[in-house]
Structure formats: structure tokens, C-alpha cells
Design a protein around this motif. Structure first.
Motif, PDB file in Angstrom:
ATOM      1  N   MET B   1       0.867  -1.172   0.000  1.00  0.00           N
ATOM      2  CA  MET B   1       0.000   0.000   0.000  1.00  0.00           C
ATOM      3  C   MET B   1       0.908   1.227   0.000  1.00  0.00           C
ATOM      4  SD  MET B   1      -2.687  -1.938   0.358  1.00  0.00           S
ATOM      5  CE  MET B   1      -3.934  -0.690   0.299  1.00  0.00           C
ATOM      6  N   SER B   2       0.630   2.192  -0.869  1.00  0.00           N
ATOM      7  CA  SER B   2       1.478   3.389  -0.923  1.00  0.00           C
ATOM      8  C   SER B   2       0.639   4.644  -1.042  1.00  0.00           C
ATOM      9  CB  SER B   2       2.418   3.325  -2.133  1.00  0.00           C
ATOM     10  OG  SER B   2       3.047   4.588  -2.336  1.00  0.00           O
ATOM     11  N   SER B   3       1.034   5.673  -0.293  1.00  0.00           N
ATOM     12  CA  SER B   3       0.490   7.006  -0.547  1.00  0.00           C
ATOM     13  C   SER B   3       1.613   7.994  -0.863  1.00  0.00           C
ATOM     14  CB  SER B   3      -0.327   7.501   0.655  1.00  0.00           C
ATOM     15  OG  SER B   3      -1.549   6.803   0.737  1.00  0.00           O
ATOM     16  N   ALA B   4       2.804   7.458  -1.092  1.00  0.00           N
ATOM     17  CA  ALA B   4       3.949   8.294  -1.474  1.00  0.00           C
ATOM     18  C   ALA B   4       4.534   7.689  -2.745  1.00  0.00           C
ATOM     19  CB  ALA B   4       4.986   8.346  -0.356  1.00  0.00           C
ATOM     20  N   TRP B   5       4.027   8.176  -3.883  1.00  0.00           N
ATOM     21  CA  TRP B   5       4.386   7.540  -5.152  1.00  0.00           C
ATOM     22  C   TRP B   5       5.890   7.606  -5.398  1.00  0.00           C
ATOM     23  CZ3 TRP B   5       6.723   7.760  -9.798  1.00  0.00           C
ATOM     24  CH2 TRP B   5       6.318   6.827 -10.769  1.00  0.00           C
ATOM     25  N   ILE B   7       8.425   7.830  -3.343  1.00  0.00           N
ATOM     26  CA  ILE B   7       9.232   6.961  -2.481  1.00  0.00           C
ATOM     27  C   ILE B   7       9.066   5.503  -2.906  1.00  0.00           C
ATOM     28  CG2 ILE B   7       9.589   6.170  -0.111  1.00  0.00           C
ATOM     29  CD1 ILE B   7       8.618   8.918   0.842  1.00  0.00           C
ATOM     30  N   THR B   8       7.836   5.112  -3.192  1.00  0.00           N
ATOM     31  CA  THR B   8       7.594   3.726  -3.610  1.00  0.00           C
ATOM     32  C   THR B   8       8.294   3.433  -4.939  1.00  0.00           C
ATOM     33  OG1 THR B   8       5.483   3.733  -2.462  1.00  0.00           O
ATOM     34  CG2 THR B   8       5.794   2.036  -4.136  1.00  0.00           C
ATOM     35  N   PHE B   9       8.249   4.406  -5.855  1.00  0.00           N
ATOM     36  CA  PHE B   9       8.928   4.213  -7.140  1.00  0.00           C
ATOM     37  C   PHE B   9      10.432   4.068  -6.945  1.00  0.00           C
ATOM     38  CE2 PHE B   9      10.968   5.873 -11.022  1.00  0.00           C
ATOM     39  CZ  PHE B   9      10.427   4.988 -11.954  1.00  0.00           C
ATOM     40  N   ALA B  10      10.980   4.793  -5.976  1.00  0.00           N
ATOM     41  CA  ALA B  10      12.426   4.707  -5.733  1.00  0.00           C
ATOM     42  C   ALA B  10      12.797   3.391  -5.059  1.00  0.00           C
ATOM     43  CB  ALA B  10      12.880   5.892  -4.868  1.00  0.00           C
ATOM     44  N   VAL B  11      11.954   2.942  -4.133  1.00  0.00           N
ATOM     45  CA  VAL B  11      12.265   1.715  -3.386  1.00  0.00           C
ATOM     46  C   VAL B  11      12.027   0.472  -4.239  1.00  0.00           C
ATOM     47  CG1 VAL B  11      11.550   0.290  -1.422  1.00  0.00           C
ATOM     48  CG2 VAL B  11      11.861   2.755  -1.131  1.00  0.00           C
ATOM     49  N   LYS B  12      10.986   0.514  -5.060  1.00  0.00           N
ATOM     50  CA  LYS B  12      10.607  -0.598  -5.924  1.00  0.00           C
ATOM     51  C   LYS B  12      10.293  -1.897  -5.168  1.00  0.00           C
ATOM     52  CE  LYS B  12      12.362   0.923 -10.341  1.00  0.00           C
ATOM     53  NZ  LYS B  12      12.280   2.322  -9.890  1.00  0.00           N
ATOM     54  N   PRO B  13       9.211  -1.884  -4.409  1.00  0.00           N
ATOM     55  CA  PRO B  13       8.720  -3.162  -3.892  1.00  0.00           C
ATOM     56  C   PRO B  13       8.220  -4.011  -5.063  1.00  0.00           C
ATOM     57  CG  PRO B  13       7.095  -1.450  -3.527  1.00  0.00           C
ATOM     58  CD  PRO B  13       8.312  -0.775  -4.101  1.00  0.00           C
ATOM     59  N   PRO B  14       8.015  -5.300  -4.844  1.00  0.00           N
ATOM     60  CA  PRO B  14       7.588  -6.163  -5.965  1.00  0.00           C
ATOM     61  C   PRO B  14       6.351  -5.632  -6.670  1.00  0.00           C
ATOM     62  CG  PRO B  14       8.158  -7.492  -4.052  1.00  0.00           C
ATOM     63  CD  PRO B  14       8.206  -6.055  -3.601  1.00  0.00           C
ATOM     64  N   ARG B  15       5.372  -5.195  -5.909  1.00  0.00           N
ATOM     65  CA  ARG B  15       4.118  -4.692  -6.484  1.00  0.00           C
ATOM     66  C   ARG B  15       3.481  -3.762  -5.459  1.00  0.00           C
ATOM     67  NH1 ARG B  15       4.353  -9.888  -5.092  1.00  0.00           N
ATOM     68  NH2 ARG B  15       3.893 -11.306  -6.770  1.00  0.00           N
ATOM     69  N   PHE B  44      -5.934  -6.623  -3.087  1.00  0.00           N
ATOM     70  CA  PHE B  44      -5.775  -8.077  -3.273  1.00  0.00           C
ATOM     71  C   PHE B  44      -5.938  -8.463  -4.734  1.00  0.00           C
ATOM     72  CE2 PHE B  44      -7.219  -8.428   1.356  1.00  0.00           C
ATOM     73  CZ  PHE B  44      -5.921  -8.452   1.805  1.00  0.00           C
ATOM     74  N   LYS B  45      -6.856  -7.798  -5.423  1.00  0.00           N
ATOM     75  CA  LYS B  45      -6.988  -8.077  -6.863  1.00  0.00           C
ATOM     76  C   LYS B  45      -5.684  -7.711  -7.576  1.00  0.00           C
ATOM     77  CE  LYS B  45     -10.086  -9.390  -8.733  1.00  0.00           C
ATOM     78  NZ  LYS B  45     -10.345 -10.816  -9.058  1.00  0.00           N
ATOM     79  N   ALA B  46      -5.104  -6.586  -7.184  1.00  0.00           N
ATOM     80  CA  ALA B  46      -3.827  -6.190  -7.787  1.00  0.00           C
ATOM     81  C   ALA B  46      -2.733  -7.201  -7.437  1.00  0.00           C
ATOM     82  CB  ALA B  46      -3.435  -4.790  -7.290  1.00  0.00           C
ATOM     83  N   PHE B  47      -2.735  -7.654  -6.202  1.00  0.00           N
ATOM     84  CA  PHE B  47      -1.745  -8.649  -5.765  1.00  0.00           C
ATOM     85  C   PHE B  47      -1.787  -9.859  -6.699  1.00  0.00           C
ATOM     86  CE2 PHE B  47       0.174  -9.781  -1.348  1.00  0.00           C
ATOM     87  CZ  PHE B  47       1.271 -10.365  -1.949  1.00  0.00           C
ATOM     88  N   GLY B  54       7.865  -4.368  -9.764  1.00  0.00           N
ATOM     89  CA  GLY B  54       7.941  -2.932  -9.532  1.00  0.00           C
ATOM     90  C   GLY B  54       6.729  -2.149  -9.988  1.00  0.00           C
ATOM     91  N   GLN B  55       5.737  -2.841 -10.528  1.00  0.00           N
ATOM     92  CA  GLN B  55       4.568  -2.133 -11.042  1.00  0.00           C
ATOM     93  C   GLN B  55       3.781  -1.480  -9.903  1.00  0.00           C
ATOM     94  OE1 GLN B  55       2.285  -4.656 -13.607  1.00  0.00           O
ATOM     95  NE2 GLN B  55       0.896  -3.034 -14.244  1.00  0.00           N
ATOM     96  N   ILE B  56       3.343  -0.242 -10.127  1.00  0.00           N
ATOM     97  CA  ILE B  56       2.535   0.492  -9.157  1.00  0.00           C
ATOM     98  C   ILE B  56       1.200   0.806  -9.815  1.00  0.00           C
ATOM     99  CG2 ILE B  56       2.360   2.534  -7.687  1.00  0.00           C
ATOM    100  CD1 ILE B  56       5.422   2.833  -7.915  1.00  0.00           C
ATOM    101  N   LEU B  57       0.147   0.264  -9.250  1.00  0.00           N
ATOM    102  CA  LEU B  57      -1.188   0.508  -9.794  1.00  0.00           C
ATOM    103  C   LEU B  57      -1.848   1.635  -9.007  1.00  0.00           C
ATOM    104  CD1 LEU B  57      -3.575  -0.482 -11.649  1.00  0.00           C
ATOM    105  CD2 LEU B  57      -4.327  -1.806  -9.671  1.00  0.00           C
ATOM    106  N   THR B  58      -2.278   2.674  -9.717  1.00  0.00           N
ATOM    107  CA  THR B  58      -2.971   3.777  -9.047  1.00  0.00           C
ATOM    108  C   THR B  58      -4.444   3.438  -8.900  1.00  0.00           C
ATOM    109  OG1 THR B  58      -1.426   5.427  -9.888  1.00  0.00           O
ATOM    110  CG2 THR B  58      -3.584   6.218  -9.192  1.00  0.00           C
ATOM    111  N   LEU B  59      -4.938   3.491  -7.678  1.00  0.00           N
ATOM    112  CA  LEU B  59      -6.364   3.281  -7.440  1.00  0.00           C
ATOM    113  C   LEU B  59      -7.080   4.632  -7.559  1.00  0.00           C
ATOM    114  CD1 LEU B  59      -6.281   0.770  -4.427  1.00  0.00           C
ATOM    115  CD2 LEU B  59      -6.373   0.282  -6.882  1.00  0.00           C
TER     116      LEU B  59
END
Lengths: 153, 105
Positions: B1-5, B7-15, B44-47, B54-59
Motif C-alpha cells: 500500500m502506498s500514498s507516497a508515489w 518513495i515507492t517508485f524509488a524503493v521498488k517493492p515487488p508490487r 488483493f486483486k492487484a496482488f 515494480g509495477q505500481i497501480l494507481t487506485l
């Protein structure tokens, strides 16, 4: 436009030693082996939540707390250096949604809920990786977690 | 879950899923259980369906339809980072220093 948090944080803490942000060029990847409805799911929060009776966090530590799946959110305490906790105080589910996850477990959306791991950031991603992450992975395995929902604050 | 695009883009979690809400509301608004539930179902659907590391889906949730400018004010200079839930917080770092007199910490 989403907030540029790295830039705003650098401006906010301009008087302090610059934080070295983690910048990775690749993402690790483990395929999800089965649908969430069949998975045992753990929660990872950096919100600094802990229970009365557990040791509070201290500044810059790499410990974490294990919270049971049936944790009573009204008992939670928060220990965090910079955190707007007014909404989390009223309803921790806005950032630590254990009530919602228990409901989703009951209705079969989640196979089974494992516990949760809670921590507070340390000012070094090297220490996160070297000191905390291996212990958290071991704890997740001990919980039998097959997937983890990470909720940074 | 991310609200800091960024930072998440820099860290690159799996999804990840991105929700453009103020920090500390990554799984919804307080006392809005239906919204919290929808966000988790989306996550969960995104999971299950995101396939690129590294894909980030914007809700598509909007924090406040009547205030499209909250991002300009949030987290900027002079913004009070600390909350009011002092019943929860026993003091930590900077906060302990600022409120030492009140908390006795």
C-alpha cells in the motif's frame, strides 16, 4: 498531482544531515503461488504500533513487535517520531486495517490471517536491510505467512 | 500500500497500489469501513494480477472532491506533522523534546 515527498522532506529537514533515500533500479519478484483466498496473509506496518505490556520502540532501533491476528485495536499504542495520529487514534483501520482484514477472512476473501509485524523506520536503509529484515523474514516464516500486505505510514 | 508515489517508485517493492491520500491513510479514511474494505479488495486483486516487477497501480480514489489542492498544503514548510492522539503516543524523539513538560517523559 501526488506530493513529491522526497523533495518536501529534504526541504523540511534541510538543517539536518541529509537522509540517504533508497533508490533501487530493480524490484525483487516472487510470484504469488495461489489466490489470496487460499493464502495465509501477514500484515507489516511501519506505524509503530505496539500493545500495552510490550516494550515501546526507541529512536533509531531495528526491533519489531509481533501483534496477534486478534489484536484489539482500541488497546494499541503508537510510538513514532513524526506521525499525524489523530485519525489513526480514532480508527486505526485507516492505516492498520486489522478489523477489515478479519472481516475479509471471515467471508473467505483471505484464506487465513496470520499476525502482524510492527516497527518504526530507522534512519538507515542499510540497517533496515542488514539488521531488521532478516529477523522479520524469520518471524514471517514462523507465522507460516505465504503473502504479506505491507502498509508503510 | 502506498500514498507516497515517489518513495515507492524509488524503493521498488515487488508490487504496489497507490492511493493519493494524505500519509497515514493508506488503507482509507477513518471510520469509513466500506471504503477501507473496497481499498483492500482492490489491493488483493492487484496482488493477484500485477505481473511486472515494480509495477505500481494507481487506485482511483479521491481524498476530498471539494478540495483538489490539499497536496499543495500537505507536508510543506511549517506543516504540523504531529497528531493529537497523545493518549496513544507516550513520546518519541523530537516529540518528547517538544512536549517534555507536558508528558513528563
Amino acid at each position: 498531482m501526488p506530493i513529491a515527498y522526497i523533495q518536501r522532506t529534504q526541504e523540511r529537514y534541510a538543517a539536518f544531515a541529509p537522509y540517504k533515500w533508497a533508490i533501487n533500479t530493480e524490484a525483487p519478484w516472487t510470484p504469488l503461488a495461489k489466490p489470496i483466498r487460499d493464502c495465509r496473509l501477514a500484515v507489516i506496518t511501519s506505524g509503530g504500533f505496539y500493545l500495552p505490556g510490550q516494550e515501546p520502540f526507541v529512536d533509531n532501533d531495528t526491533s519489531f513487535r509481533v501483534l496477534p491476528k486478534d489484536v484489539n485495536l482500541s488497546q494499541l499504542k503508537i510510538h513514532h517520531h513524526g506521525y499525524r495520529d489523530a485519525d489513526a487514534d480514532r480508527d486505526p483501520n485507516c492505516v492498520f486495517p486489522m478489523d477489515r482484514l478479519r472481516e475479509l477472512e471471515a467471508t473467505g476473501v483471505i484464506g487465513e490471517l496470520a499476525g502482524a509485524l510492527s516497527f518504526v523506520m530507522v534512519y538507515s536503509h542499510r540497517r533496515e536491510i542488514q539488521e531488521r529484515a532478516p529477523k522479520m523474514i524469520a518471524a514471517l516464516k514462523a507465522m507460516g505467512a505465504e503473502a504479506a500486505l505491507c502498509v508503510p505510514v | 500500500m502506498s500514498s507516497a508515489w515517489d518513495i515507492t517508485f524509488a524503493v521498488k517493492p515487488p508490487r504496489a497500489v497507490f492511493i493519493n491520500f494524505p500519509l497515514n491513510h493508506e488503507t482509507g479514511k477513518a471510520e469509513d469501513a466500506p471504503l477501507q474494505r473496497r481499498i483492500l479488495l482492490d489491493a488483493f486483486k492487484a496482488f493477484e494480477t500485477l505481473w511486472a516487477p515494480g509495477q505500481i497501480l494507481t487506485l482511483p480514489y479521491v481524498w476530498d472532491p471539494s478540495d483538489r489542492g490539499w497536496e499543495d498544503k500537505d507536508f510543506g514548510p511549517g506543516f504540523e506533522l504531529y497528531g493529537t492522539g497523545e493518549s496513544l503516543q507516550e513520546g518519541f524523539g523530537e516529540k518528547t523534546l517538544q512536549r517534555a513538560g507536558k508528558t513528563g517523559a
